[in-house]
Structure formats: structure tokens, C-alpha cells
Design an enzyme around this catalytic site. Sequence first.
Site, PDB file in Angstrom:
ATOM      1  N   THR A 123       5.184   2.309   5.966  1.00  8.01           N
ATOM      2  CA  THR A 123       3.778   1.957   6.213  1.00  8.01           C
ATOM      3  C   THR A 123       3.152   2.996   7.128  1.00  8.01           C
ATOM      4  O   THR A 123       3.781   3.429   8.101  1.00  8.01           O
ATOM      5  CB  THR A 123       3.576   0.558   6.844  1.00  8.01           C
ATOM      6  OG1 THR A 123       2.217   0.458   7.291  1.00  8.01           O
ATOM      7  CG2 THR A 123       4.473   0.270   8.026  1.00  8.01           C
ATOM      8  N   ILE A 124       1.920   3.361   6.811  1.00 11.77           N
ATOM      9  CA  ILE A 124       1.222   4.306   7.691  1.00 11.77           C
ATOM     10  C   ILE A 124       0.926   3.640   9.028  1.00 11.77           C
ATOM     11  O   ILE A 124       0.663   4.312  10.008  1.00 11.77           O
ATOM     12  CB  ILE A 124      -0.080   4.851   7.059  1.00 11.77           C
ATOM     13  CG1 ILE A 124      -1.113   3.734   6.868  1.00 11.77           C
ATOM     14  CG2 ILE A 124       0.180   5.591   5.769  1.00 11.77           C
ATOM     15  CD1 ILE A 124      -2.533   4.258   6.685  1.00 11.77           C
ATOM     16  N   ASP A 125       0.966   2.291   9.076  1.00  9.86           N
ATOM     17  CA  ASP A 125       0.571   1.568  10.292  1.00  9.86           C
ATOM     18  C   ASP A 125       1.619   1.647  11.414  1.00  9.86           C
ATOM     19  O   ASP A 125       1.303   1.353  12.563  1.00  9.86           O
ATOM     20  CB  ASP A 125       0.305   0.091   9.975  1.00  9.86           C
ATOM     21  CG  ASP A 125      -0.730  -0.097   8.889  1.00  9.86           C
ATOM     22  OD1 ASP A 125      -1.567   0.802   8.698  1.00  9.86           O
ATOM     23  OD2 ASP A 125      -0.703  -1.144   8.215  1.00  9.86           O
ATOM     24  N   ARG A 157     -23.463   8.155  14.799  1.00  3.60           N
ATOM     25  CA  ARG A 157     -23.056   8.001  13.395  1.00  3.60           C
ATOM     26  C   ARG A 157     -21.658   7.404  13.357  1.00  3.60           C
ATOM     27  O   ARG A 157     -20.845   7.645  14.257  1.00  3.60           O
ATOM     28  CB  ARG A 157     -23.012   9.366  12.698  1.00  3.60           C
ATOM     29  CG  ARG A 157     -24.348  10.069  12.599  1.00  3.60           C
ATOM     30  CD  ARG A 157     -25.240   9.423  11.532  1.00  3.60           C
ATOM     31  NE  ARG A 157     -26.467  10.175  11.335  1.00  3.60           N
ATOM     32  CZ  ARG A 157     -27.574  10.027  12.039  1.00  3.60           C
ATOM     33  NH1 ARG A 157     -27.619   9.155  13.037  1.00  3.60           N
ATOM     34  NH2 ARG A 157     -28.647  10.754  11.771  1.00  3.60           N
ATOM     35  N   ARG A 205      -3.935   7.590   3.659  1.00  4.19           N
ATOM     36  CA  ARG A 205      -2.734   7.264   2.878  1.00  4.19           C
ATOM     37  C   ARG A 205      -2.378   8.360   1.878  1.00  4.19           C
ATOM     38  O   ARG A 205      -1.324   8.300   1.241  1.00  4.19           O
ATOM     39  CB  ARG A 205      -2.952   5.941   2.134  1.00  4.19           C
ATOM     40  CG  ARG A 205      -3.085   4.741   3.039  1.00  4.19           C
ATOM     41  CD  ARG A 205      -2.246   3.583   2.578  1.00  4.19           C
ATOM     42  NE  ARG A 205      -2.498   3.180   1.243  1.00  4.19           N
ATOM     43  CZ  ARG A 205      -3.091   2.024   0.887  1.00  4.19           C
ATOM     44  NH1 ARG A 205      -3.502   1.191   1.825  1.00  4.19           N
ATOM     45  NH2 ARG A 205      -3.245   1.707  -0.357  1.00  4.19           N
ATOM     46  N   GLU A 216      -9.132  -0.267  13.009  1.00  5.49           N
ATOM     47  CA  GLU A 216      -9.810  -1.295  12.186  1.00  5.49           C
ATOM     48  C   GLU A 216      -9.578  -2.714  12.700  1.00  5.49           C
ATOM     49  O   GLU A 216     -10.390  -3.607  12.474  1.00  5.49           O
ATOM     50  CB  GLU A 216      -9.359  -1.190  10.723  1.00  5.49           C
ATOM     51  CG  GLU A 216      -7.857  -1.437  10.530  1.00  5.49           C
ATOM     52  CD  GLU A 216      -7.392  -1.304   9.084  1.00  5.49           C
ATOM     53  OE1 GLU A 216      -8.210  -1.013   8.202  1.00  5.49           O
ATOM     54  OE2 GLU A 216      -6.177  -1.487   8.854  1.00  5.49           O
ATOM     55  N   GLY A 272       0.840  -1.205   0.000  1.00 12.95           N
ATOM     56  CA  GLY A 272       0.000   0.000   0.000  1.00 12.95           C
ATOM     57  C   GLY A 272       0.867   1.244   0.000  1.00 12.95           C
ATOM     58  O   GLY A 272       1.914   1.265   0.642  1.00 12.95           O
ATOM     59  N   HIS A 290      -8.804   5.321   3.002  1.00  9.29           N
ATOM     60  CA  HIS A 290      -7.582   5.641   2.261  1.00  9.29           C
ATOM     61  C   HIS A 290      -7.230   7.120   2.263  1.00  9.29           C
ATOM     62  O   HIS A 290      -6.147   7.484   1.799  1.00  9.29           O
ATOM     63  CB  HIS A 290      -7.697   5.098   0.834  1.00  9.29           C
ATOM     64  CG  HIS A 290      -7.746   3.604   0.819  1.00  9.29           C
ATOM     65  ND1 HIS A 290      -8.905   2.921   1.076  1.00  9.29           N
ATOM     66  CD2 HIS A 290      -6.776   2.678   0.649  1.00  9.29           C
ATOM     67  CE1 HIS A 290      -8.654   1.623   1.043  1.00  9.29           C
ATOM     68  NE2 HIS A 290      -7.376   1.448   0.794  1.00  9.29           N
TER      69      HIS A 290
HETATM   70  O1  F6P Z   1      -0.942  -1.404   5.550  1.00  5.60           O
HETATM   71  C1  F6P Z   1      -1.434  -0.185   5.126  1.00  5.60           C
HETATM   72  C2  F6P Z   1      -2.925  -0.223   4.995  1.00  5.60           C
HETATM   73  O2  F6P Z   1      -3.346   1.066   4.632  1.00  5.60           O
HETATM   74  C3  F6P Z   1      -3.667  -0.734   6.241  1.00  5.60           C
HETATM   75  O3  F6P Z   1      -3.743   0.242   7.226  1.00  5.60           O
HETATM   76  C4  F6P Z   1      -4.986  -1.157   5.636  1.00  5.60           C
HETATM   77  O4  F6P Z   1      -5.604  -2.163   6.390  1.00  5.60           O
HETATM   78  C5  F6P Z   1      -4.573  -1.690   4.303  1.00  5.60           C
HETATM   79  O5  F6P Z   1      -3.335  -1.105   3.969  1.00  5.60           O
HETATM   80  C6  F6P Z   1      -5.562  -1.380   3.198  1.00  5.60           C
HETATM   81  O6  F6P Z   1      -5.145  -2.001   2.039  1.00  5.60           O
HETATM   82  P1  F6P Z   1      -5.776  -1.727   0.596  1.00  5.60           P
HETATM   83  O7  F6P Z   1      -5.100  -0.518   0.028  1.00  5.60           O
HETATM   84  O8  F6P Z   1      -5.459  -2.931  -0.172  1.00  5.60           O
HETATM   85  O9  F6P Z   1      -7.236  -1.482   0.776  1.00  5.60           O
END
Ligand code: F6P
Length: 363
Positions: free
Chosen positions: A138-140, A279, A288, A235, A11, A285
Site C-alpha cells: 500500500t502506498i499509505d 489555490r 499510485r 486526505e 488499490g 492517483h
Molecule cells: O489505499 C490506497 C489508496 O490509494 C488511498 O490512499 C486512497 O484513499 C484510496 O486508495 C483511493 O482508492 P480508489 O483507487 O478506489 O480511488
Amino acid sequence: MRKIVISTGGGDAPGLNAVIFAVVNSASKRGWEVFGSRSGYRGLLDLDDLVRLTPKDVEGITPIGGTILGSTNKGNPFAMPVQNLAGEIQIVDVSDRVLKNFNRMGFFCHIAVGGDGSLEIAHHFAQKGMPVIGVPKTIDNDLEATDRTFGFDTAVATATEALDKLHSTAKSHDRVMVVEVMGRESGWIALYSGVAGGADVILIPEIPFCIDAVCEKISDNELHDKHYSIVVVAEGAKAEDGEVISRGQGEVGRSEVVLGGIGEWVAGEIRERLGKDTRSLVLGHLQRGGSPTTFDRLLALRFGAAAVRLAEAGIFDHMVAWTPPEMSSVPLADAICCRKKVDLNSDKVLTARDIGICLGDEE
Ligand code: F6P
């Protein structure tokens, strides 16, 4: 003349272009030629997708989000989804072709920019004889061997800004707003943005939550004349007696399931138990995208330059890491062995608790 190739896999994350900029400029300064492999390993599979990168080609790309090379999370050459003549998708190992092209091009090093999945692939290539250096993206922020991955700071800034905006609408309508953020099995984005963005409740994968504790916090707000609440849910968070919620495998060739849905579940429970207008939204995304923050740009540039220094020193099958205050390197095998989790005794968790944020457990 020495030639190197760089690829961006998995990603995307803000700061990828800054790494490419640093690699191209640091390598060119040493008189090396740099090539970029489009869409992960595609350029090494099909040489038409290999592009020459000069300092002129990367001029001005540092602040731009995404990656000029493109990326994919279903491009593992050891298990590549390929359509056969009957139109069926088959999983094929094309790693030999990648290695053959790498050698044919006369590359002496591959700089692989990616998260744990891409770095694992890079390590497999190193074991096959390709000199590889990894750069942690990675953003994670879930890579154990580096204090930070680039992309994380920007994702947190985006999530925090979203929370800031939700406060006014939640307050105007006396509502509970449940915000689902990314992060896979780690709660870094949820914790950092939730604390900075004034959340009342933060739910992270590291602490299986009790929905009663969440509702109690919202009721307590009401008692204190605060009629709106903000709940941030990672998530990958799950209830004490529940499961992680996913949308399944997604596309063929993906190695991991697509997480998502826990925010809506939490919102439904709050609505049902408290009768409160609730709500939910998924930031998805958005986290990202966009221009990297100054922190991410600097980190990405430092990673790129450090990767070229490692290549010069001939240290392969390693990943560059930020171990403050300096850059260091770790064997790729160590970098991919486990995912970095939020330390529940860390100051950020203590701060969250001290300022009254509910983490979904009973203290
Ligand atoms: O690993 C980065 C990430 O943005 C996670 O936070 C997320 O679960 C996953 O990728 C989403 O992946 P995709 O771009 O395939 O939807």
C-alpha cells in the site's frame, strides 16, 4: 509438481510487478508451477481468468508500474456485488466457490498481495482452510506489522517532486498552494513528502489541526518577507472541531469511503481569513502510478522471495514483513489488527517542528 497461485488485490501500488517477478522466479527455481489470478480473486472464481506465469512471462516487468494481473477494491469473495436477473446488485458470498476452485486446481498455497482489506480477506480464507501467505502492499504505509509497505517510497517521491514544482509557481504569484495527498487515516505520505519538499504547513490525521495556527504560520511567513506558502494536507486530516471529509461510499462493494475534499476546505478558509490568493490541488492517483523507485523494487522483490520461502517452510496464515535489517513473518491476524499511525515523538515529526514546519497544532 507443486502449484501456487498469486493474486493482487485492492488499490494498485508501484512494485506489484516486482513481487510477481520474484514469486514466479523463486518458485520456478524450486520446480513449482505458478498461476496468476486476474483482478484479485476473479481467476479463482472463473478459471478462464487464471493465467500460467513462467519466468518468460514476467521477463522485464520489475520496473513497470501497476500489476500485470489487474486489481480491484470491490472483489471481496465474502461480500461480492453481483447483478441478478432483474438487474439489481446483490451482495453474495462466493468464497466456497473460490475454495473449491483452489482445491480443484491442486494449489498448495495462495500468495495474496494487498493492503489491510485484501489481507483481511486472505485471513478469512486461511480460517476456511486455504493455505495463504500475505505480502504487504500500500502506498499509505499504514500496516502496523511491517516497517514499510512497498509503493510508499514511490508515492512519496512523486509527491515530493510535485511540491518542488509548486514552489516556483507559488513564489512567482505570491500564492498559497494547498496540496492534498493520499494516505487514508495515516499521515505518512504527507509527513515524508512535506518535510522533504519544503512545506510550510503539514496537516496529518494524527494531529487534528487548528486553522488559526495554519493562518498564523502563513502570516508569519509574510512578516519574514516570504510571500508564498506551501501547505500539504493528508486526505484523512481533520480540523479540531471538524470531521474527516469524504465523497461517500463510491461504487457498490467497496468496503471503505472515498476520502477527499479537505484540501479545498483548507484553501477556502485561508482565502477567507487572510484574503490571500490561494489555490488547491489534489495529487490523487498520480501517487499510485509510474515506475517503482529502487527502494520499492528491492523491497517488493525481497517480499516476493520471502513469501516463497515461507511457502516452502509451510508457514501459512502469515504475512511477510520487513523488520530491518531482515525479513520476518507475522500472523495475518496480527498484521490486520490495527493501522500504523505516525508516532508524534518520532524523529521525523521532531525534525519537522525543528525546521519550522507548522503541524497545525499550537506548540
Ligand atoms: O489505499 C490506497 C489508496 O490509494 C488511498 O490512499 C486512497 O484513499 C484510496 O486508495 C483511493 O482508492 P480508489 O483507487 O478506489 O480511488
